[in-house]
Enzyme design. Structure first.
Site, PDB file in Angstrom:
ATOM      1  N   GLY A 150     -68.585 -15.903 -78.372  1.00  0.00           N
ATOM      2  CA  GLY A 150     -69.681 -16.582 -77.682  1.00  0.00           C
ATOM      3  C   GLY A 150     -69.547 -16.551 -76.168  1.00  0.00           C
ATOM      4  CG  ASP A 169     -62.149 -10.881 -80.723  1.00  0.00           C
ATOM      5  OD1 ASP A 169     -61.626 -11.122 -81.828  1.00  0.00           O
ATOM      6  OD2 ASP A 169     -63.043 -11.594 -80.234  1.00  0.00           O
ATOM      7  NE  ARG A 195     -70.597 -18.949 -81.172  1.00  0.00           N
ATOM      8  CZ  ARG A 195     -70.314 -18.742 -82.454  1.00  0.00           C
ATOM      9  NH1 ARG A 195     -71.284 -18.611 -83.340  1.00  0.00           N
ATOM     10  NH2 ARG A 195     -69.058 -18.650 -82.864  1.00  0.00           N
ATOM     11  CG  ASP A 230     -62.151 -18.801 -81.399  1.00  0.00           C
ATOM     12  OD1 ASP A 230     -60.914 -18.648 -81.324  1.00  0.00           O
ATOM     13  OD2 ASP A 230     -62.838 -18.328 -82.329  1.00  0.00           O
ATOM     14  CB  CYS A 255     -52.246 -29.405 -63.727  1.00  0.00           C
ATOM     15  SG  CYS A 255     -50.928 -28.347 -63.130  1.00  0.00           S
ATOM     16  CB  CYS A 312     -67.614 -23.092 -82.365  1.00  0.00           C
ATOM     17  SG  CYS A 312     -67.688 -23.265 -80.601  1.00  0.00           S
ATOM     18  CB  CYS A 351     -57.945 -30.536-100.140  1.00  0.00           C
ATOM     19  SG  CYS A 351     -57.685 -28.894 -99.475  1.00  0.00           S
TER      20      CYS A 351
END
Lengths: 355, 80
Positions: free
Chosen positions: A35, A56, A67, A124, A168, A182, A318
């Site tokens: 994005g 990537d 997006r 991300d 910092c 996201c 789960c």
């Protein structure tokens, strides 16, 4: 350089041919072709940045397209860096585009980053962000930070001329699951476009010397209010003293072995009435659960672990198999002698394969 | 005192700002402000990484607060 291509820039007062030449000589690394990465890459390339690196290892997914506007439906399933390379070359063949079809890791970060003048962090996830920070501090490279949350975004330039760094502002990585990403939280398509473009602008300023660099200031953008806040922050000198990368940046040691059982095995365990602990929420459990399972929601696991018999094997269940791994670590830390397993793929996998 | 909330802090509280009016007890420091928000919103107390700015300057926990201060609570965000 095709002079005519950049004439609207070279006639711009304060930028000129000199600015354009600086762009042509610049080497900028973009970490993440998602994005934020897409607008950064598109503009740096259009404007004539001489060398652009892209890191990537993802493939284009249909959920990216709202997006990540460089990609189209025909690109689904294709490598992002390869697709980006082709589109950027078609957009502007002048520039040298270098693709790294990998995620940034502790093994490759220093080697990749060292060849560039400026890094743009368009990743991300927190582990990569802290890795980028530490690698840039070690190599003394400025980096342009951008990150999103829903309708909001943050931008800053870190490690510029011994200025403040990411640490910092946020000294330590938040705990896993503390801040949603996201994928879980959602993002309005235009927001990464805005934040990525602000990052691209800072990258251009860094390599050409125009304007005032956003160093020592965090810009916070709120798309719903159309408001920009700038927060000033200072260098904590100890954050420049990083000399080597951490052994790992993931929340969990990637070499750690998580004992798992498959959903096939779960079928057998159900017949044997083994100790299955369902750690989903009350609502999820009420909607559906397996017979004879013990229910302890994950956030109550520590307080209610006395419901579990640790002299028997414990099988954690789960919905998708993710939270059960978190639960497994909690129980294993608290009860090191116990025998705990996570059910791989959780109920989703079980219902898909076994029902 | 006006407290602007961002990111997950805004999601937890459900508002983009908190106001301390004349009649409210005003927190005396950044750490007391965090504690007061956590008492009302326990999920907020679980956040381990937060930047706080007082009048647009980054502020450590021990920074004293005044009734007229504008505060921003800024959790890290990771999306890209």
């Amino acid at each position: 350089m095709n002079q005519r291509r950049y004439i609207r820039q070279t006639t711009l007062k304060g930028f000129g041919l000199e600015g354009q030449k600086r762009l042509a000589k610049a080497k900028i690394l973009v970490i993440g072709a998602g994005g934020l990465g897409v607008p950064v890459l598109t503009y740096l390339n259009a404007m004539g940045v001489g060398k652009i690196g892209i890191v990537d290892n993802d493939e284009v997914s249909i959920t990216n397209l709202h997006r990540q506007v460089l990609y189209g439906e025909n690109d689904i399933g294709e490598s992002k860096v390869i697709t980006a390379f082709e589109k950027l070359k078609a957009q502007n063949p002048d520039n040298d585009i270098v693709v790294y079809n990998t995620f940034l890791t502790t093994k490759n970060a220093l080697e990749i980053i060292t060849d560039y003048d400026v890094v743009v962090d368009t990743s991300d996830n927190f582990p990569t962000r802290y890795l980028v920070n530490d690698a840039c501090v070690i190599l003394n490279k400025p980096f342009v930070y951008g990150a999103l949350h829903g309708y909001e975004g943050q931008v800053s330039v870190f490690n510029y001329k011994d200025g403040p760094t990411y640490r910092c502002l946020f000294p330590n990585m938040p705990n896993e699951n503390e801040v949603p990403n996201c994928n879980e939280h959602g993002v309005l398509g235009i927001i990464p476009g805005i934040i990525g473009n602000l990052q691209a602008l800072e990258a251009i300023k860094l390599v050409t010397g125009i304007g005032e660099v956003l160093s020592g200031k965090l810009l916070i953008f709120d798309g719903l209010q159309q408001s920009y806040q700038k927060i000033k922050f200072k260098l904590q000198p100890k954050n420049l003293e990083i000399k080597k990368l951490q052994a790992f940046y993931e929340w969990n040691d990637p070499c750690e072995i998580v004992p798992i059982v498959s959903v096939d095995e779960l079928q057998r365990l159900l017949i044997e009435k083994a100790q299955i602990v369902d750690i989903r929420t009350n609502e999820e459990f009420t909607n559906f659960h397996l017979p004879d399972s013990i229910h302890i929601p994950l956030n109550e696991l520590e307080a209610n672990s006395n419901k579990i018999n640790f002299s028997l094997p414990v099988y954690l269940l789960c919905q998708s198999g993710k939270r059960s791994e978190t639960a497994l670590r909690q129980l294993r830390n608290a009860h090191p002698e116990s025998s705990v397993f996570s059910i791989l793929g959780g109920l989703n996998q079980y219902l898909a394969e076994c029902s | 005192m006006e407290v602007l909330l961002f990111g997950i802090a805004k999601d937890i509280v459900g508002e983009s700002q908190l106001q301390f009016t004349e009649s409210d007890k005003v927190p005396s420091s950044v750490s007391e402000l965090k504690r007061m928000i956590s008492e009302t919103y326990p999920e907020f107390g679980k956040l381990t990484s937060l930047a706080v700015a007082v009048n647009s300057e980054y502020a450590e926990d021990n920074v004293p607060l005044d009734r007229n201060d504008e505060i921003a609570i800024i959790p890290p965000v990771s999306g890209g």
